[in-house]
Design a protein around this motif. Structure first.
Motif, short mmCIF file in Angstrom:
data_model
loop_
_atom_site.label_atom_id
_atom_site.label_comp_id
_atom_site.label_asym_id
_atom_site.label_seq_id
_atom_site.Cartn_x
_atom_site.Cartn_y
_atom_site.Cartn_z
N UNK A 18 0.82 -1.21 0.00
CA UNK A 18 0.00 0.00 0.00
C UNK A 18 0.85 1.26 0.00
N UNK A 19 2.05 1.19 0.56
CA UNK A 19 2.87 2.40 0.64
C UNK A 19 3.95 2.44 -0.44
N UNK A 20 3.83 1.57 -1.42
CA UNK A 20 4.82 1.49 -2.50
C UNK A 20 5.22 2.86 -3.06
N UNK A 21 4.25 3.74 -3.41
CA UNK A 21 4.65 5.03 -4.00
C UNK A 21 5.54 5.86 -3.09
N UNK A 22 5.38 5.68 -1.76
CA UNK A 22 6.16 6.53 -0.86
C UNK A 22 7.63 6.12 -0.81
N UNK A 25 9.60 6.47 -4.27
CA UNK A 25 9.97 7.83 -4.66
C UNK A 25 10.74 8.55 -3.58
#
Lengths: 127, 328
Positions: A18-22, A25
């Motif tokens: 769920x926190x992949x984008x954080x 990047x």
């Protein structure tokens, strides 16, 4: 907690997904592909509102295609000059594909299928 | 009643975003609320699952939909009545990925005064279409949260849009999501039994998801927004380097706000079946209740007076009375 090991493992996997984008990047600075500044009433070739170009250009190209292919109306007249309603000979006649199309399209992850048939000058086409 | 309430609630939410943006509260709708939503979502999700994890399973209650493991010449149904962890993994995988128990859905009817049962696959088909397309839509949105966009995200987009209809190319999952969502809603309206048990908590998430899909589709195909600016905002959120660029259309903020509400609402609603399906004791337990004794975890230690102890206590008396004993 009962079956704590399994449940916590599952939760860790879930949070990681769920926190992949954080974390993907983390610490990055993203460069914008282009700066587009236009006044609200600025027109391109007399009747194409510039301010909408980035969001509406696909509609314009679609409309041009119909006008050219179905209506046979190939040219826009502006200031006594004629401009061809064409991606290759019109837009790309003045603008460079890399700067004008590719950069933003790559940035936004949109792959137009224009280039299945059309090609910019100097590129290998289907011919 | 629940239906109307939910519909009004979702429309009101969209209106709140609209008015908020018109009042210039871009920072609130573009940055603060999305962050709050993701925090509430993650914290709420974890707390809910931990709470479930703390509840003991007093009884061994896997549902048995086939022959249990028995004598060697009786064929066991290994998927529907698993006796090993591998079987349970198979059962859970089919359940989670293909909704196998919905495939078994039956319709009960009266015909000539007799009760008859018939196979009914529409719910299975509709919900599978709904969930799978929603998942693909979610993954597709990674193009707004990665830079450069990974090849596999582009590939999903290409496969999704391979019909090459219109510009921008039509993405099938969006249409399927809306259609399946519509089916799930109409099912609640026209199926009397389902309508009877439907509450606001059933309609609201459905309308919310339909609202999200609708606003997304409107934004992609009809009321255009500047996608480069949208990505500037979303990448700002992902890199924790926030900014709200000028000139993004209000439809984007409506879309974003509805999603924020969906995420924040998620842990407190029926949508938690995302986590709940993994923790369903009727599905994830091995059905070995005849081989292994399931002990209720909250049972206190009970001292059992075994036969050996009983015999030790009364051996001499038993012998005197001529009762056979196991140990001399």
């Amino acid at each position: 907690m009962y079956n704590g090991g399994k449940i916590i493992t599952g939760l860790i996997i879930f949070v990681a997904l769920a926190t992949f984008p954080f974390y993907a990047n983390f610490g990055k600075t993203v460069e914008l592909p282009s700066e587009l500044e236009a006044e609200p009433d600025e027109m391109h070739l007399g009747n194409i509102p510039l301010v909408n170009m980035r969001s509406e250009h696909m509609k314009l190209l679609d409309q041009w295609r119909d006008e050219v292919v179905r209506g046979g109306k190939r040219f826009i007249e502006y200031d006594g000059d004629e401009y061809e309603k064409s991606l290759q000979n019109g837009c790309l006649g003045c603008h460079e594909k890399q700067e004008f199309c590719t950069k933003c399209h790559t940035y936004a992850g949109v792959k137009p299928y224009c280039w299945s048939c059309h090609f910019a000058e100097g590129e290998e086409g289907l011919l | 009643m629940g239906m109307l309430f939910s519909l009004v609630a979702v429309i009101a939410l969209a209106a709140i975003a609209f008015i908020g943006v018109k009042l210039g509260l871009l920072g609130l709708f573009g940055i603060i609320l999305p962050y709050l939503a993701i925090i509430v979502f993650l914290a709420g999700f974890i707390m809910k699952v931990v709470k479930w994890g703390k509840s003991p399973v007093p009884f061994h209650i896997p549902t048995t939909c086939g022959q249990q493991k028995s004598l060697p010449w009786i064929k066991q149904n290994k998927l529907d009545n698993p006796s090993s962890t591998l079987g349970v993994i198979g059962r859970m995988a089919l359940e989670i990925l293909l909704f196998r128990s919905l495939f078994r859905n039956l319709k009960t009817d009266m015909k000539d005064g007799k009760v008859i049962y018939g196979s009914n696959k529409w719910l299975w088909l509709g919900s599978l279409a709904f969930h799978l397309s929603f998942f693909v839509v979610l993954v597709r949105h990674l193009r707004f949260f990665t830079e450069p966009v990974p090849g596999w995200v582009n590939m999903i987009d290409a496969v999704d849009g391979f019909m090459q209809m219109g510009v921008p190319h039509l993405l099938m999952t969006g249409v399927v999501l809306l259609a399946a969502g519509g089916y799930l809603f109409l099912r609640r309206v026209f199926n009397q039994q389902v309508r009877y048990i439907s509450l606001a908590a059933d309609y609201f998430p459905l309308f919310l998801i339909i609202g999200v899909a609708l606003s997304g589709i409107l934004m992609r195909y009809f009321i255009k927004v500047d996608i480069v600016k949208v990505k500037e905002l979303t990448m700002g959120l992902a890199t924790l380097n926030v900014s709200v660029p000028e000139g993004i259309g209000v439809i984007f903020f409506i879309h974003l706000f509805l999603i924020s509400v969906l995420f924040a609402y998620f842990p407190f609603s029926k949508l938690m079946h995302l986590g709940g399906i993994f923790l369903s004791p009727t599905r994830n337990l091995v059905n070995n209740s005849r081989e292994v004794r399931h002990v209720n975890p909250w049972n206190p230690e009970v001292h059992v007076h075994t036969y050996e102890e009983y015999e030790d206590e009364f051996r001499e008396l038993m012998k005197e009375e001529g009762i056979p004993v196991e140990k001399e």
